[in-house]
Enzyme design. Structure first.
Site, PDB file in Angstrom:
ATOM      1  N   HIS A  57       0.564  -1.234   0.095  1.00  0.00           N
ATOM      2  CA  HIS A  57       0.448   0.504  -0.073  1.00  0.00           C
ATOM      3  C   HIS A  57       0.917   0.882   0.765  1.00  0.00           C
ATOM      4  O   HIS A  57       0.563   2.279   0.030  1.00  0.00           O
ATOM      5  CB  HIS A  57      -1.210  -0.019   0.914  1.00  0.00           C
ATOM      6  CG  HIS A  57      -0.074  -0.209   2.018  1.00  0.00           C
ATOM      7  ND1 HIS A  57      -0.521  -0.547   3.089  1.00  0.00           N
ATOM      8  CD2 HIS A  57      -0.116   1.190   3.332  1.00  0.00           C
ATOM      9  CE1 HIS A  57       0.636  -0.469   4.561  1.00  0.00           C
ATOM     10  NE2 HIS A  57       0.266   0.931   4.669  1.00  0.00           N
ATOM     11  N   ASP A 114       0.360  -7.936   1.271  1.00  0.00           N
ATOM     12  CA  ASP A 114       0.344  -6.309   1.618  1.00  0.00           C
ATOM     13  C   ASP A 114       2.473  -6.187   1.198  1.00  0.00           C
ATOM     14  O   ASP A 114       2.637  -5.250   2.425  1.00  0.00           O
ATOM     15  CB  ASP A 114      -0.024  -5.775   2.856  1.00  0.00           C
ATOM     16  CG  ASP A 114       0.398  -4.226   3.072  1.00  0.00           C
ATOM     17  OD1 ASP A 114       0.355  -3.810   2.238  1.00  0.00           O
ATOM     18  OD2 ASP A 114      -0.267  -3.851   3.797  1.00  0.00           O
ATOM     19  N   SER A 117       4.431   3.013   7.859  1.00  0.00           N
ATOM     20  CA  SER A 117       4.426   1.012   7.241  1.00  0.00           C
ATOM     21  C   SER A 117       5.772   0.757   6.294  1.00  0.00           C
ATOM     22  O   SER A 117       5.925   1.840   5.958  1.00  0.00           O
ATOM     23  CB  SER A 117       3.035   1.689   6.389  1.00  0.00           C
ATOM     24  OG  SER A 117       2.254   1.555   6.542  1.00  0.00           O
TER      25      SER A 117
END
Length: 469
Positions: free
Chosen positions: A111, A141, A217
């Site tokens: 992402h 992911d 992230s």
């Protein structure tokens, strides 16, 4: 020159105790012997590990459709739908990444960079590199990057994440909110967390209370020896800020991603189980005569599943894969993904109270019978529509029910898409005539008059779409 940890580190704990030693399992508790030991903290660990964590700046171009002023009007919306042409929209993404090799292999989240057209990676010492995605998978992911013209970079070693234990000290390193590289500390709060994210059900995470925020992230979750435990990927929060419940993708899955990327794979390949299952709860355990509440009950098997070839049946309970416990479909998918294609896994099976270990071949979903996709041409009423015969590979790709048969839409194309046809729709009939093979679709469409009807099956529900030609 490789920069990795070469000596044990010392850390202060809450009550003045500290852990030392090359492995957490060999740690012993001691009393600090000097003021310097008391004030040491995590500084040596951060100094060694932080240079391998990078900031990532990505630009993603998305095609958005202009919103019609009549979008909410049930009458005019159909007339003005065609004028809402897609328009490019630039979206900037900020995240983190971890260097895993001296020549610039970097892991981050899908992402963050998975759909990016322009990626810049900035190291801890402010060096800047262009990068490209060499392997990415939205369901997991994860994305693997290759930095351009990079060498002799500091990197982190991957730890066996199955050896991680609840209560271990850990550090999260990343770039939260774009403020710059930040380090936060905590412990491992839980293992084998599933169902915390979206995607296609492959979520399987390590939980930590080390503060993780937007921008973290793709950053590193490391242990007290500086080894990578996992990749920080998401938080559980109503406000968008850290509540002390963060999740990281285990290092063992990252290792398999790196292996496939270095072998030249363009798509992440995971073994196909060809089964559906459900966690064993107390009621199921009692009905099955199980002494313990664990495992995953097999509720459906595809005839071409490798588990069928190995002798598994509906009603069997899978309790472990390669000696590691399995309690849900997500855990099963994770264990098979980590094992990779081409070999065999030892599956522990429970049937009628008897336990057995069975070898199962790990392979991708077979393309049998051939999917034989067909793209409709300009002579048909729906040019660009792509249909194919349903087989195990198509079922796996589109996440269709294992019992699905017939013909499925791979790509609706521009015309059918505007009319409501979606990828994954199963074509039951055209103008009341049944569809059994891909070539039936263009033939029946060409026989249409002024009106045409598609009978579809979408997520178990019948849908009828009518078109005026």
């Amino acid at each position: 020159m490789r920069r990795i940890l070469t000596r044990p580190l010392t850390f202060v704990l809450l009550a003045g105790l500290f852990v030392t030693g090359p492995q957490i399992g060999q740690a012993e508790t001691q009393i600090p012997q000097s003021q310097s030991e008391i004030s040491l903290g995590f500084a040596p660990l951060v100094k060694e590990a932080a240079p391998a964590v990078v900031n990532i700046y990505a630009r993603i171009i998305r095609q958005d459709r202009n919103r019609s002023p009549f979008a909410n009007d049930p009458f005019f919306d159909d007339f003005f739908r065609q004028f809402a042409q897609p328009q490019p929209r630039v979206q900037n993404s900020l995240g983190s990444g971890v260097i895993l090799s001296a020549d610039g292999i970097v892991v981050s989240n899908y992402h963050v960079v998975g759909e990016a057209s322009d990626i810049r990676v900035v190291t801890n010492d402010r060096r800047e590199y262009a990068a490209e995605v060499i392997l990415a998978d939205e369901a997991s992911d994860l994305a693997i990057l290759q930095l351009h013209n990079a060498d002799d970079l500091p990197f982190l070693e991957l730890r066996n994440s199955d050896a991680v234990e609840v209560g271990e000290l850990t550090l999260a390193i990343g770039n939260p909110f774009g403020v710059g590289q930040t380090v936060s500390s905590g412990i491992i709060s839980g293992l084998a967390r599933t169902g915390t994210g979206g995607g296609q059900g492959f979520g399987y995470y390590i939980q930590t209370d080390a503060p993780i925020n937007p921008g973290n992230s793709g950053g590193a979750l490391i242990d007290v020896n500086g080894d990578l435990i996992g990749i920080n990927t998401r938080i559980l929060s109503r406000s968008g800020g850290s509540n002390g419940i963060g999740f990281a993708i285990p290092a063992n899955l990252v290792r398999e991603f790196v292996r496939q990327a270095q072998d030249g794979a363009t798509e992440f390949q995971r073994p196909w189980a060809g089964m559906t299952g459900q966690p064993v709860d107390a009621d199921l355990a009692e009905a099955l005569g199980m002494a313990r509440v664990d495992g995953m009950l097999i509720s459906e098997l595809h005839p071409q599943s490798p588990f069928v070839a190995a002798g598994f049946e509906v009603g069997d309970v899978v309790t472990a894969v390669d000696g590691e416990p399995v309690n849900s479909p997500s855990e099963m998918a994770f264990r098979l993904s980590v094992a990779g294609l081409g070999g065999q896994s030892e599956i522990t099976r429970l049937r009628q109270g008897a336990s057995a270990t069975v070898q199962v071949a790990l392979s991708e979903a077979p393309d049998e019978p051939a999917s034989a996709p067909i793209q409709l041409n300009e002579q048909t009423p729906m040019p660009g529509l792509v249909v194919a015969q349903i087989n195990p590979r198509v079922i796996n790709r589109l996440q269709l029910p294992l019992s699905a048969t017939g013909v499925v839409v791979l790509d609706p194309g521009p015309y059918a898409g505007r009319g409501g046809v979606q990828s994954g729709d199963i074509v039951m009939g055209v103008n009341g005539q049944p569809v059994a093979a891909p070539q039936d679709v263009p033939r029946l469409l060409l026989e249409s008059g002024r009106w045409m009807q598609l009978d579809l099956l979408r997520q178990g529900k019948r849908v009828a779409l009518r078109f005026r030609l």
